[in-house]
Design a protein around this motif. Sequence first.
Motif: not given
Length: 162
Positions: A61-66, A91-96, A98-108, A131-134
């Motif tokens: 997660r720190e790598l992703i953040r960096d 984890y990322l949401g607590k860091l503020n 100042k970018k718009t970050i969308v996490i996605t995946g799949s069930f299949i 979307l706004e920053n977040g």
Amino acid sequence: MIKIFTTGGTIGGLEYVNSTDRSLENSIDISIFLKAPNISDSYTIDYLLDKDSRHITLEDRELIRDRIKLSKEERIVITHGTYTMIDTAKYLGKLNLKKTIVITGSFILGSEKHSDAPFNLGFAIGALKFLENGVYIAMNGEVFSHGNVVKNVQENRFERKL
């Protein structure tokens, strides 16, 4: 310009090579999901991890953040396994950042014919425009704020907290 970071998970067809071996094999390149719908936004893909999200660590997660911090792009999509995408979002949401970050995946598995992976990735990219920053999770046609989402394991879907 959109930056896409991949971390593994079902969206990339990540599955165990065999049932007794914990080694994983990513069987699909998510870039093929973006060719058919002719995405008009420019994007680049950065392949960070190939992990089952149950094995994503604080260091990951720190790598992703960096990498997000180093990215010049303000709009970011992260592909992620559904097991712990909420943890990464929180984890990322607590860091503020100042970018718009969308996490996605799949069930299949993304490698399966009727996977939800292409739709979810395209939906996540489309959601970035509105979307706004977040930090958000976009799954199966819905967008959730990082602080207001739970995974309903019985129904195999994400929902807003009650």
